[in-house]
Design a protein around this motif. Structure first.
Motif, PDB file in Angstrom:
ATOM      1  N   TYR A 180       5.111  -2.886  -2.211  1.00  5.55           N
ATOM      2  CA  TYR A 180       4.844  -1.564  -2.303  1.00  5.55           C
ATOM      3  C   TYR A 180       5.836  -0.360  -3.275  1.00  5.55           C
ATOM      4  N   TRP A 181       6.469   0.637  -3.176  1.00  7.99           N
ATOM      5  CA  TRP A 181       6.978   0.978  -4.139  1.00  7.99           C
ATOM      6  C   TRP A 181       7.378   2.036  -3.352  1.00  7.99           C
ATOM      7  N   VAL A 182       8.416   2.828  -3.444  1.00  6.61           N
ATOM      8  CA  VAL A 182       8.712   3.662  -3.404  1.00  6.61           C
ATOM      9  C   VAL A 182       7.818   5.677  -4.205  1.00  6.61           C
ATOM     10  N   ILE A 205       6.440   5.728   0.640  1.00  6.97           N
ATOM     11  CA  ILE A 205       6.254   5.144   0.176  1.00  6.97           C
ATOM     12  C   ILE A 205       4.629   4.910  -0.275  1.00  6.97           C
ATOM     13  N   PHE A 206       4.094   3.986  -1.134  1.00  6.97           N
ATOM     14  CA  PHE A 206       2.716   4.259  -0.740  1.00  6.97           C
ATOM     15  C   PHE A 206       2.419   1.917  -1.606  1.00  6.97           C
ATOM     16  N   ILE A 267       8.524   7.067   8.384  1.00  3.85           N
ATOM     17  CA  ILE A 267       8.111   7.582   6.875  1.00  3.85           C
ATOM     18  C   ILE A 267       7.268   7.458   6.276  1.00  3.85           C
ATOM     19  N   ASP A 268       6.598   8.090   5.364  1.00  3.33           N
ATOM     20  CA  ASP A 268       4.758   8.171   5.326  1.00  3.33           C
ATOM     21  C   ASP A 268       4.346   6.689   4.584  1.00  3.33           C
ATOM     22  N   ILE A 273      -4.814   3.749  -4.346  1.00  7.89           N
ATOM     23  CA  ILE A 273      -6.862   3.196  -4.592  1.00  7.89           C
ATOM     24  C   ILE A 273      -6.589   3.047  -6.211  1.00  7.89           C
ATOM     25  N   GLY A 274      -8.070   2.793  -6.311  1.00  8.70           N
ATOM     26  CA  GLY A 274      -7.669   2.894  -7.765  1.00  8.70           C
ATOM     27  C   GLY A 274      -8.932   3.729  -7.941  1.00  8.70           C
TER      28      GLY A 274
END
Length: 404
Positions: A180-182, A205-206, A267-268, A273-274
């Motif tokens: 994951y990354w912010v 984050i995603f 938090i979202d 995605i590719g």
């Protein structure tokens, strides 16, 4: 979840219009004018059309600049796409249309500023419940009861709680070897401020799509933390393609115009995605998603604001997000954000992860954060914006849900 409710404001407007139909206020032979140039007045037009009424003469507004803007847009549209203008609905200022008293029209109003608009119409000689009618008053007693006698959270309490949610998510991702990354303003805040952007109040984050689905699968719900949103259950009350991790000690009132939501502070969590490698194909991919999203909302309005339709679109949305593999794609991105096609980078942005301070914890940052932030905010993203632009873009009020 006890503190989760969703209220379709479009549905409430539809109920108001249907009641006026039953009362005989709205009927085919009576000209209708809609007050306002906003989502609510446009919704009234759609609902009336759904009910078979084609007697809307036009819109009125006291915002002269907005009236002029829409008149220009209508003329441009008619010039480019229509052979005849007879089907266009007119737009006037209140004074243009109503200064000369006209008792043959029925004026419908759905507005939070109803008392102001009522006074203006009464100045011109029009009477409430004879010439103009309040369709919806924005009073939601059932939802307001959930917030009654609760203590409002300060901005610092909101930020501290969101940071603790993020810390919990970080722990789950470490434990399960999930990437994951912010992202968004949270990533900008991490780099520029080593924490929150001072005037911001949310965390995003995603995770790569597969990691996103696995995160939902392994998420450990506790007495304090929970999860809701896209992919977390078979029923999705809202069409946004992302999830929320929640702190159940809190409750938030969020009004986004089409719906009003009551749920815990969150938090979202976005799926990353590719995307197609070819630039034109990427543009078409984003356009196709906009069309998919338009179809969802078109059905929502066609069914007079029925939120039950959102679950029916989940399969198509999931199929769309799964179309390209994140790890095999040259470009990756996020759908459904305000940034549109700018929320897209080369895959190499995520070839590594940096641990960086965010307030008093550490979070994951993509090694290629400069490319990502440059796409979203421009080359001068390290420069603070003018003070006039230093404000949050969210319409929420947060409360403590009982003892903390």
């Amino acid at each position: 979840m006890e503190t989760y409710r969703i209220k379709s404001l479009i549905g409430a407007i539809a109920e108001g219009i249907e009641q006026l139909v039953r009362q005989g206020v709205i009927y085919e032979e009576r000209k209708i004018i809609l007050h306002g140039l906003d989502r609510n007045s446009f919704a009234m037009r759609t609902i009336l059309s759904n009910l078979g009424y084609a007697n809307v003469e036009g819109y009125i507004s006291d915002d002269k600049a907005l009236v002029l803007q829409y008149k220009t847009e209508i003329k441009n549209f008619a010039c480019r796409f229509l052979n005849h203008k007879t089907d266009l609905i007119d737009i006037w200022t209140v004074e243009e249309r109503l200064k000369r008293y006209d008792q043959t029209v029925t004026i419908l109003i759905t507005s939070k500023c109803y008392e102001k608009e009522k006074a203006r119409l009464e100045e011109l000689g029009y009477k409430e419940n004879i010439h103009f009618y309040k369709v919806y008053d924005f009073k939601e007693n059932e939802l307001d009861k959930l917030l009654k006698n609760k203590t409002k959270m300060s901005l610092q309490e909101i930020k501290r709680t969101e940071k603790e949610i993020l810390k919990y998510v970080d722990m789950i991702c470490k434990k399960n070897s999930l990437r994951y990354w912010v992202c968004g303003g949270t990533l900008l805040g991490t780099i520029r401020h080593k924490g929150f952007i001072p005037w911001d109040d949310d965390i995003d984050i995603f995770l790569p799509w597969r990691d996103y689905l696995q995160f939902i699968h392994v998420f450990e719900e506790t007495e304090r933390f929970g999860m809701m949103g896209f992919g977390t259950s078979e029923v999705n009350d809202f069409p946004d393609p992302f999830a929320k991790v929640l702190d159940k000690r809190t409750v938030v009132n969020e009004d986004i115009g089409t719906v009003r939501k009551i749920n815990p502070l969150w938090i979202d969590v976005f799926p990353l995605i590719g995307l197609p490698d070819n630039e034109e194909e990427r543009a078409l991919f984003f356009a196709d998603y906009k069309e998919l999203n338009r179809g969802i909302w078109q059905e929502f309005y066609a069914l007079n604001g029925n939120t039950n339709i959102f679950s029916q679109w989940y399969g198509k949305q999931k199929e769309f997000l799964s179309r390209y593999d994140f790890d095999e794609s040259g470009y990756v991105g996020v759908l459904g954000t305000a940034y549109g096609e700018r929320d897209c980078t080369t895959r190499r942005v995520y070839n590594g992860t940096l641990r960086m301070p965010f307030e008093d914890i550490e979070v994951n940052v993509p090694v290629g954060f400069e490319e990502y932030l440059g796409n979203l905010y421009g080359s001068d993203w390290m420069v603070l914006p003018d003070e006039s632009k230093r404000r949050t873009h969210h319409n929420i009020s947060a409360y403590w849900n009982g003892k903390v």
